[in-house]
Design a protein around this motif. Structure first.
Motif, PDB file in Angstrom:
ATOM      1  N   VAL A  45       0.840  -1.208   0.000  1.00  0.00           N
ATOM      2  CA  VAL A  45       0.000   0.000   0.000  1.00  0.00           C
ATOM      3  C   VAL A  45       0.871   1.254   0.000  1.00  0.00           C
ATOM      4  CG1 VAL A  45      -1.653   1.334   1.375  1.00  0.00           C
ATOM      5  CG2 VAL A  45      -1.997  -1.126   1.052  1.00  0.00           C
ATOM      6  N   LEU A  46       1.851   1.290   0.900  1.00  0.00           N
ATOM      7  CA  LEU A  46       2.698   2.484   0.993  1.00  0.00           C
ATOM      8  C   LEU A  46       3.594   2.650  -0.226  1.00  0.00           C
ATOM      9  CD1 LEU A  46       3.700   2.442   4.777  1.00  0.00           C
ATOM     10  CD2 LEU A  46       1.901   3.782   3.639  1.00  0.00           C
ATOM     11  N   GLY A  47       4.069   1.544  -0.791  1.00  0.00           N
ATOM     12  CA  GLY A  47       4.887   1.633  -1.999  1.00  0.00           C
ATOM     13  C   GLY A  47       4.122   2.271  -3.146  1.00  0.00           C
ATOM     14  N   ASP A  48       2.849   1.909  -3.292  1.00  0.00           N
ATOM     15  CA  ASP A  48       2.026   2.501  -4.349  1.00  0.00           C
ATOM     16  C   ASP A  48       1.689   3.967  -4.054  1.00  0.00           C
ATOM     17  OD1 ASP A  48       2.013   0.155  -5.796  1.00  0.00           O
ATOM     18  OD2 ASP A  48       0.021  -0.473  -5.131  1.00  0.00           O
ATOM     19  N   ARG A  49       1.445   4.284  -2.794  1.00  0.00           N
ATOM     20  CA  ARG A  49       1.031   5.650  -2.442  1.00  0.00           C
ATOM     21  C   ARG A  49       2.198   6.615  -2.328  1.00  0.00           C
ATOM     22  NH1 ARG A  49      -3.616   4.610   2.140  1.00  0.00           N
ATOM     23  NH2 ARG A  49      -5.085   3.639   0.712  1.00  0.00           N
ATOM     24  N   TRP A  50       3.268   6.198  -1.660  1.00  0.00           N
ATOM     25  CA  TRP A  50       4.399   7.092  -1.382  1.00  0.00           C
ATOM     26  C   TRP A  50       5.486   7.015  -2.436  1.00  0.00           C
ATOM     27  CZ3 TRP A  50       5.956   5.768   4.331  1.00  0.00           C
ATOM     28  CH2 TRP A  50       4.936   6.196   5.191  1.00  0.00           C
ATOM     29  N   GLY A  51       5.562   5.889  -3.122  1.00  0.00           N
ATOM     30  CA  GLY A  51       6.676   5.613  -4.016  1.00  0.00           C
ATOM     31  C   GLY A  51       7.516   4.490  -3.425  1.00  0.00           C
ATOM     32  N   ARG A  52       8.059   3.677  -4.308  1.00  0.00           N
ATOM     33  CA  ARG A  52       8.783   2.489  -3.857  1.00  0.00           C
ATOM     34  C   ARG A  52      10.124   2.824  -3.216  1.00  0.00           C
ATOM     35  NH1 ARG A  52       4.890   0.010  -6.070  1.00  0.00           N
ATOM     36  NH2 ARG A  52       4.407   0.278  -8.254  1.00  0.00           N
ATOM     37  N   THR A  53      10.794   3.830  -3.719  1.00  0.00           N
ATOM     38  CA  THR A  53      12.095   4.164  -3.117  1.00  0.00           C
ATOM     39  C   THR A  53      11.911   4.707  -1.705  1.00  0.00           C
ATOM     40  OG1 THR A  53      12.090   6.354  -4.164  1.00  0.00           O
ATOM     41  CG2 THR A  53      13.236   4.571  -5.335  1.00  0.00           C
ATOM     42  N   ARG A  54      10.866   5.493  -1.494  1.00  0.00           N
ATOM     43  CA  ARG A  54      10.616   6.028  -0.154  1.00  0.00           C
ATOM     44  C   ARG A  54      10.238   4.911   0.825  1.00  0.00           C
ATOM     45  NH1 ARG A  54       6.621  10.604  -0.413  1.00  0.00           N
ATOM     46  NH2 ARG A  54       8.434  11.620  -1.294  1.00  0.00           N
ATOM     47  N   LEU A  55       9.349   4.021   0.385  1.00  0.00           N
ATOM     48  CA  LEU A  55       8.927   2.920   1.254  1.00  0.00           C
ATOM     49  C   LEU A  55      10.093   1.993   1.580  1.00  0.00           C
ATOM     50  CD1 LEU A  55       8.007  -0.377   1.029  1.00  0.00           C
ATOM     51  CD2 LEU A  55       6.996   1.122   2.772  1.00  0.00           C
ATOM     52  N   THR A  56      10.883   1.612   0.580  1.00  0.00           N
ATOM     53  CA  THR A  56      11.991   0.692   0.839  1.00  0.00           C
ATOM     54  C   THR A  56      13.034   1.332   1.751  1.00  0.00           C
ATOM     55  OG1 THR A  56      13.034   1.333  -1.253  1.00  0.00           O
ATOM     56  CG2 THR A  56      11.724  -0.696  -1.257  1.00  0.00           C
ATOM     57  N   THR A  57      13.281   2.608   1.566  1.00  0.00           N
ATOM     58  CA  THR A  57      14.231   3.295   2.443  1.00  0.00           C
ATOM     59  C   THR A  57      13.718   3.284   3.879  1.00  0.00           C
ATOM     60  OG1 THR A  57      15.014   4.716   0.655  1.00  0.00           O
ATOM     61  CG2 THR A  57      15.392   5.489   2.899  1.00  0.00           C
ATOM     62  N   LEU A  58      12.462   3.646   4.071  1.00  0.00           N
ATOM     63  CA  LEU A  58      11.883   3.652   5.418  1.00  0.00           C
ATOM     64  C   LEU A  58      11.934   2.261   6.035  1.00  0.00           C
ATOM     65  CD1 LEU A  58      10.263   5.012   7.725  1.00  0.00           C
ATOM     66  CD2 LEU A  58       8.189   4.301   6.498  1.00  0.00           C
ATOM     67  N   ALA A  59      11.485   1.257   5.290  1.00  0.00           N
ATOM     68  CA  ALA A  59      11.442  -0.105   5.829  1.00  0.00           C
ATOM     69  C   ALA A  59      12.835  -0.576   6.225  1.00  0.00           C
ATOM     70  CB  ALA A  59      10.817  -1.054   4.804  1.00  0.00           C
ATOM     71  N   MET A  60      13.825  -0.309   5.393  1.00  0.00           N
ATOM     72  CA  MET A  60      15.175  -0.776   5.719  1.00  0.00           C
ATOM     73  C   MET A  60      15.795   0.003   6.873  1.00  0.00           C
ATOM     74  SD  MET A  60      16.883  -2.166   2.198  1.00  0.00           S
ATOM     75  CE  MET A  60      16.408  -0.824   1.122  1.00  0.00           C
ATOM     76  N   LEU A  61      15.486   1.283   6.982  1.00  0.00           N
ATOM     77  CA  LEU A  61      15.989   2.032   8.138  1.00  0.00           C
ATOM     78  C   LEU A  61      15.354   1.527   9.434  1.00  0.00           C
ATOM     79  CD1 LEU A  61      16.160   5.671   6.730  1.00  0.00           C
ATOM     80  CD2 LEU A  61      18.081   4.144   7.263  1.00  0.00           C
TER      81      LEU A  61
END
Length: 194
Positions: free
Chosen positions: A59-75
């Motif tokens: 959901v967040l990847g589609d709404r926020w963008g995949r680079t933003r979501l992956t960065t947040l998740a990995m941090l």
């Protein structure tokens, strides 16, 4: 595409090693009778919460963008691993360790599907299958290394060292995805959201 693969490798460095060894780690934190059963239930919770993480990540990847979501998740995932290193070193209560571990279990997998999706969005359409195969092959090969490394590190330096080493993967992956967010290819990811 290289940055997305580097992000994926950072994700994979940590994920399967955590899933493979968590029950052993948590059992070592418990005292008293029934430790193995309690560790098994805790592991089911920590791994199982990942189902919610996958939904949230999509959901967040589609709404926020995949680079933003992956960065947040990995941090958040790498930060959780570092927190567990500190809590283990300080001999924190098992309930606190489990709380952080459940949070880790949510975020450690939330980004997983995003890396393949990014490759499918930015790769030359003629080579998408090859690019996805290469990314997955590299990632799963790397997991064999991190899974095998865990007992060596436990024996040599203890569980805090394991978590510190595992955290390096998602932190490197977050850096790669931040770089990708600033790359011209980001315009082709998640409908232009990066």
């Amino acid at each position: 595409m290289g940055l997305s693969t580097l992000g994926y490798l950072g994700h994979m460095w940590e994920l399967y090693a955590m899933w493979t060894w968590f029950a052993v780690y948590y059992a070592a934190q418990l005292t008293g009778p029934g430790g193995a059963a309690r560790a098994a239930l805790a592991t089911a919770l920590v791994v199982g919460v990942g189902a919610l993480g996958c939904v949230l990540g999509g959901v967040l990847g589609d709404r926020w963008g995949r680079t933003r979501l992956t960065t947040l998740a990995m941090l958040l995932s790498g930060g959780s691993a570092l927190m567990l290193a500190a809590l283990t070193f300080l001999h924190a209560a098992p309930a606190l360790i489990l709380t952080v571990s459940v949070f880790w279990g949510l975020w450690i997998i939330a980004d997983s599907a995003q890396f393949s999706t990014v490759v499918s969005e930015i790769a030359d359409p003629r080579f998408v299958g090859t690019a996805l195969t290469a990314q997955l092959a590299l990632g799963f090969t790397l997991t064999a290394v991190s899974i095998a490394l865990v007992p060596v590190l436990v024996s040599a330096a203890g569980w805090p060292a394991v978590f510190a080493v595992l955290a390096a993967g998602p932190l490197l992956g977050a850096w790669a995805m931040q770089r990708l967010a600033r790359h011209p290819d980001a315009r082709r990811i998640a409908g232009g959201r990066g």
